[in-house]
Structures are given as C-alpha cells and as structure tokens.
Scaffold this active site. Structure first.
Site, PDB file in Angstrom:
ATOM      1  NE  ARG A  38      11.162  50.694  19.769  1.00  0.00           N
ATOM      2  CZ  ARG A  38      12.250  50.782  19.195  1.00  0.00           C
ATOM      3  NH1 ARG A  38      12.730  50.283  18.102  1.00  0.00           N
ATOM      4  NH2 ARG A  38      13.136  51.353  19.934  1.00  0.00           N
ATOM      5  CD  GLN A 103      13.433  46.551  25.676  1.00  0.00           C
ATOM      6  OE1 GLN A 103      12.323  46.240  25.988  1.00  0.00           O
ATOM      7  NE2 GLN A 103      13.824  46.300  24.385  1.00  0.00           N
ATOM      8  CB  ILE A 105      12.786  57.153  26.462  1.00  0.00           C
ATOM      9  CG1 ILE A 105      11.606  57.307  25.581  1.00  0.00           C
ATOM     10  CG2 ILE A 105      13.722  56.327  25.543  1.00  0.00           C
ATOM     11  CD1 ILE A 105      11.752  57.844  24.340  1.00  0.00           C
ATOM     12  CG  HIS A 123      16.160  52.036  23.801  1.00  0.00           C
ATOM     13  ND1 HIS A 123      15.117  51.361  23.690  1.00  0.00           N
ATOM     14  CD2 HIS A 123      17.261  51.120  23.541  1.00  0.00           C
ATOM     15  CE1 HIS A 123      15.206  49.974  23.193  1.00  0.00           C
ATOM     16  NE2 HIS A 123      16.686  49.913  23.212  1.00  0.00           N
ATOM     17  CB  CYS A 159      30.232  73.461  22.435  1.00  0.00           C
ATOM     18  SG  CYS A 159      29.336  72.473  21.984  1.00  0.00           S
ATOM     19  CB  SER A 197      10.231  43.716  26.896  1.00  0.00           C
ATOM     20  OG  SER A 197      11.181  43.597  25.846  1.00  0.00           O
TER      21      SER A 197
HETATM   22 ZN   LIG Z   1      27.929  71.762  23.801  1.00  0.00          ZN
END
Ligand SMILES: [Zn+2]
Length: 251
Positions: A38, A103, A105, A123, A159, A197
């Site tokens: 960011r 925050q 990842i 996040h 799925c 942060s």
């Molecule tokens: Zn799935």
C-alpha cells in the site's frame, strides 16, 4: 527519549504486563524484504486493485488477479522471519503474549514458530488458496503449474466454485470469526503492543483504540508517526527488529 531509554521503557512495559496482545502490520515484514503493497510505489499504487465484486463477476479479472499473484509470489516465498518476528514468537512462547493480531498476509508469524491458533489474521493469508464456496484448500504452487498450462483461473475440483487466495480483498467482508477473536483478545489485554502499522486502516485500527479505552497500556513501534500516537503510552519511531529484539533479549 534516547534509543536506550526507549528500549528500556518498552522492556519495562513488557515485564509489567500479564497478558499482552501484539498487533502487527506491514512494517514488521518489510524488514524481511516484503514490500508494503500500500505504500507509495507499492504494487497497489501501480495497478488498480481488483476488488471482490470484480473477481466474482469477471473471468478476465480472475485471470488478472492470478497473473499478479504468480508474479509477486516468489518475493513472498523467499521471505523468512526476521528479528522482530523472532522476538514476537519468544513473547508468545513464554506466555507473555496471548495472541498476535496481524494485518499481514505473508504467514511469517507462523513461519517463526508461532502456532496457527495464536495468530489472528484480519486480512487473510496469501500463502495458500481456497474455494470461495466450499473452502477446500489449494496450494499456490500446484495452481501455478496448472495456470501456466491453461491460462485459466482455477476452479474448485470438488464443487466448481472460484478458487482465490485466502486473503481478504477490497470490497470483501472482514472475516467475522477473526474479528470476534481479535476483539475478545483486545478486551482481555493489559498491554497492547503495535508493531509496524500506521493504524490508519479501519476497522483494524479500532483494536488499539478499544484496548486503550479499556485501560490497557498502548505501546507503538513504527518507523513513521501513526494515527494513534496521541493516545499511546509509548511511541518509538524506529526499526522493529532491533528495538523489540533488544527489549526482549532476542537476536
Ligand atoms: Zn469448492
């Protein structure tokens, strides 16, 4: 306050705490070579971010999101925990810190040896992916191999749902369970320690405010001034690894 005085005061606050919560942002991971996406010049300022709605509604956006992910992934994979992560891990191991709210990842707290259940990821996590419908987990490397063959955004083989990195995108709802846990931990803390942060992104920045409001001590170590310096008990505008490492006695 001199560097030595600041470190000594941070060490004193940590010693006095019975239940600390540690809140981490991009600043702790830039010391491991992970760019702050960011920040000025960061990737999100060069490319318009792909928000959640676009990801859901556009095949082209999904393919672009995955192209960007695979382009930035080598940097994430090459990063290893630094002295700041090790000092945080030591505080968790000793029982001083009950949990880490992050925050970030990048999964570097877990890589430094902190058990998964002690890390609350606001996040999400970019080191793996999951199906948005059934939550089946997918590994990035396997998805990359498939993507390079087909150039198609991955679909769930169980799925048919869209597969996305396990991060929270712009426009995507905050993860409810993580938010609830973070609030519970914040309310139980007597020391709330912010590392790296700038505390400008809400709702995340609400946690240190809440902690302070409930009577916890608020300490901030960040390279630059933050949005909450005015209510903090201690603010150190310094590198995290050397500051926390010295305060905790971890190299
Ligand atoms: Zn799935």
């Amino acid at each position: 306050m001199s560097d030595d005085q600041g470190t000594a005061e941070l060490a004193r606050l940590i010693r006095a705490a019975r239940r600390a919560v540690i809140f981490t942002g991009a600043g702790i991971s830039t010391e491991s070579g992970i760019p702050d996406f960011r920040s000025p010049g960061g990737i999100w300022t060069k490319y318009r971010p792909i928000d959640f709605e676009e990801f859901i509604s556009s095949d082209a956006a999904r393919r672009e999101a995955w192209r960007r992910k695979f382009a930035t992934d080598p940097t994430i994979r090459a990063a290893t925990p630094n002295r700041g992560h090790r000092a945080v891990a030591a505080l968790v191991r000793s029982g001083k810190a009950a949990s880490i709210i992050t925050q970030n990842i990048d999964g570097l707290h877990q890589a430094s040896g902190v058990p998964d259940e002690r890390v609350i990821e606001l996040h999400g996590n970019t080191t793996y992916a999951h199906c948005l419908d059934c939550a089946k987990r997918y590994e990035i490397e396997a998805l990359r191999v498939e993507f390079e063959k087909s150039e198609e955004a991955p679909l769930c083989d169980a799925c048919g749902g869209f597969v996305k990195t396990a991060t929270i995108s712009f426009g995507q709802a905050m993860p409810q369970r993580a938010m609830e846990r973070a609030e519970r931990e914040t309310l139980a803390a007597d020391l709330f320690l912010v590392l790296g942060s700038s505390l400008v992104v809400y709702p995340a920045a609400g946690f240190p405010e809440l902690a302070k409001h409930k009577g916890a001590t608020l300490a901030i170590v960040n390279r630059d001034p933050t949005g909450l310096d005015g209510i903090a008990d201690l603010v150190l505008n310094r590198a995290i690894g050397e500051t926390l490492g010295a305060a905790v006695g971890v190299d």
